[in-house]
Design a protein around this motif. Sequence first.
Motif, PDB file in Angstrom:
ATOM      1  N   ALA A  55     -21.633  17.644  11.684  1.00 26.97           N
ATOM      2  CA  ALA A  55     -21.554  16.585  12.682  1.00 26.97           C
ATOM      3  C   ALA A  55     -20.551  16.942  13.773  1.00 26.97           C
ATOM      4  CB  ALA A  55     -21.171  15.266  12.027  1.00 26.97           C
ATOM      5  N   SER A  56     -19.524  17.732  13.427  1.00 26.03           N
ATOM      6  CA  SER A  56     -18.519  18.140  14.404  1.00 26.03           C
ATOM      7  C   SER A  56     -19.019  19.263  15.298  1.00 26.03           C
ATOM      8  CB  SER A  56     -17.246  18.586  13.685  1.00 26.03           C
ATOM      9  OG  SER A  56     -16.712  17.540  12.903  1.00 26.03           O
ATOM     10  N   LEU A  57     -20.068  19.967  14.869  1.00 24.29           N
ATOM     11  CA  LEU A  57     -20.616  21.065  15.655  1.00 24.29           C
ATOM     12  C   LEU A  57     -21.868  20.663  16.428  1.00 24.29           C
ATOM     13  CD1 LEU A  57     -20.253  23.996  13.075  1.00 24.29           C
ATOM     14  CD2 LEU A  57     -18.842  23.588  15.099  1.00 24.29           C
ATOM     15  N   PHE A  58     -22.675  19.787  15.847  1.00 27.74           N
ATOM     16  CA  PHE A  58     -23.942  19.381  16.453  1.00 27.74           C
ATOM     17  C   PHE A  58     -23.749  18.124  17.308  1.00 27.74           C
ATOM     18  CE2 PHE A  58     -25.602  22.310  13.476  1.00 27.74           C
ATOM     19  CZ  PHE A  58     -26.935  22.557  13.784  1.00 27.74           C
ATOM     20  N   ALA A  59     -24.742  17.853  18.139  1.00 26.00           N
ATOM     21  CA  ALA A  59     -24.774  16.617  18.929  1.00 26.00           C
ATOM     22  C   ALA A  59     -25.386  15.510  18.074  1.00 26.00           C
ATOM     23  CB  ALA A  59     -25.578  16.829  20.212  1.00 26.00           C
ATOM     24  N   ALA A  83     -24.731  17.534  23.883  1.00 25.97           N
ATOM     25  CA  ALA A  83     -25.014  18.957  24.058  1.00 25.97           C
ATOM     26  C   ALA A  83     -25.168  19.311  25.532  1.00 25.97           C
ATOM     27  CB  ALA A  83     -26.271  19.337  23.288  1.00 25.97           C
ATOM     28  N   GLU A  84     -25.742  18.396  26.316  1.00 27.03           N
ATOM     29  CA  GLU A  84     -25.917  18.661  27.739  1.00 27.03           C
ATOM     30  C   GLU A  84     -24.585  18.773  28.469  1.00 27.03           C
ATOM     31  OE1 GLU A  84     -28.340  15.457  29.005  1.00 27.03           O
ATOM     32  OE2 GLU A  84     -30.118  16.118  27.870  1.00 27.03           O
ATOM     33  N   SER A  85     -23.552  18.117  27.957  1.00 27.11           N
ATOM     34  CA  SER A  85     -22.250  18.142  28.610  1.00 27.11           C
ATOM     35  C   SER A  85     -21.434  19.394  28.269  1.00 27.11           C
ATOM     36  CB  SER A  85     -21.439  16.898  28.219  1.00 27.11           C
ATOM     37  OG  SER A  85     -21.070  16.940  26.841  1.00 27.11           O
ATOM     38  N   TRP A  86     -21.867  20.164  27.254  1.00 30.96           N
ATOM     39  CA  TRP A  86     -21.125  21.355  26.862  1.00 30.96           C
ATOM     40  C   TRP A  86     -21.419  22.512  27.807  1.00 30.96           C
ATOM     41  CZ3 TRP A  86     -23.333  20.733  21.283  1.00 30.96           C
ATOM     42  CH2 TRP A  86     -22.689  19.661  20.642  1.00 30.96           C
ATOM     43  N   SER A  87     -20.408  23.330  28.082  1.00 33.93           N
ATOM     44  CA  SER A  87     -20.610  24.560  28.845  1.00 33.93           C
ATOM     45  C   SER A  87     -21.336  25.573  27.970  1.00 33.93           C
ATOM     46  CB  SER A  87     -19.266  25.123  29.301  1.00 33.93           C
ATOM     47  OG  SER A  87     -18.501  25.538  28.177  1.00 33.93           O
ATOM     48  N   ARG A 132     -31.049  23.629  19.899  1.00 39.51           N
ATOM     49  CA  ARG A 132     -30.930  23.586  18.438  1.00 39.51           C
ATOM     50  C   ARG A 132     -29.777  22.694  17.997  1.00 39.51           C
ATOM     51  NH1 ARG A 132     -31.849  29.958  16.626  1.00 39.51           N
ATOM     52  NH2 ARG A 132     -34.009  30.131  17.380  1.00 39.51           N
ATOM     53  N   LEU A 133     -28.687  22.701  18.745  1.00 34.30           N
ATOM     54  CA  LEU A 133     -27.524  21.893  18.376  1.00 34.30           C
ATOM     55  C   LEU A 133     -27.769  20.395  18.598  1.00 34.30           C
ATOM     56  CD1 LEU A 133     -24.631  24.138  19.721  1.00 34.30           C
ATOM     57  CD2 LEU A 133     -25.119  23.609  17.328  1.00 34.30           C
ATOM     58  N   ALA A 134     -28.884  20.051  19.235  1.00 32.10           N
ATOM     59  CA  ALA A 134     -29.272  18.652  19.395  1.00 32.10           C
ATOM     60  C   ALA A 134     -30.478  18.300  18.529  1.00 32.10           C
ATOM     61  CB  ALA A 134     -29.587  18.352  20.865  1.00 32.10           C
TER      62      ALA A 134
END
Length: 317
Positions: A55-59, A83-87, A132-134
């Motif tokens: 949960a701390s790594l994924f959106a 995830a969209e807000s991450w660089s 994938r992270l979302a």
Amino acid sequence: MTRPRSQQISLTDTPYYHIISRCVRRTFLCGQDQATGRSFEHRRQWIEDRIRLLASLFAVDIAAYAVMSNHYHLVIKLDPTQAESWSDDEVLRRWSCLFKGPLLVQRYLAGDPQESYALNQVGEFARCYRQRLASLSWFMKCLNEPIARQANQEDGCTGHFWEARFKSQALRTEAALLSCMAYVDLNPVRAGMAATPEASEHTSIRERITPRFDLAQAVREQMRMEALMRFDGPVKPLLPFEGACAEREQPGIPFGFEDYLALVDYTGRAIDPRKKGAIANTLPPILERLGLTPDQWLAQSTQFEALYRPRRRRSAA
């Protein structure tokens, strides 16, 4: 006829889903094996820590969870805007905590000089990893597969550990969300594993009532055997209760935590003939059992996120 996962998950309808994953073997592989007397209770902590790490790594936000003897429940909120807000660098860093990744990505993260074509390829990898992270499917893959490998290694066997792919249920209304969260938090009580919600281990309601200051340390300890694991970030808190607010869109759970506790306490006292356990009617209300006044509970619940901050160590004199 079953439907593909892509048709079951629709963020335009709801971001909230109830997830169930169950062990395939007919023994209590996450608890006490009644046939042999061997205890696998420690595996419940594996699963709980893995849930909190991912949960701390994924959106993905965790609204409720309960790790039982041979299955677990999750109530999750998918939030692709995170995830969209991450660089791109943040996406690559998060993904590399779980997977080694291509050599180009490894060199990029190490700060090695890159040609333009290599940078373009790294950007493509970042776009793929961002999706994938979302993704709920990738979240569950990263949750179940390592637990299965770890359990099989401990048992000295091979084969399936989980019954099948996880089951997902869309929670389309606030009433569905609230009732599902209460159902998940009361699972140990209904199964006769705990007398009260606050006494039920490996559940979200226990964590909300008694936040774990050592949570990040426990997550890293549980992952220490994974050679690729390089997680050093903060552990994301559970999805907070915000109370009802009609003036704005609410990223958290649109209920008051005190109201939710009272509802769980009331529901747990209802006798269900299909279940083993219930909260005894002779017990006082939940806030009284916790030794808190409504004002004290309000102050504690509004400062809940701050309780996850690690305590500073005192410098040696």
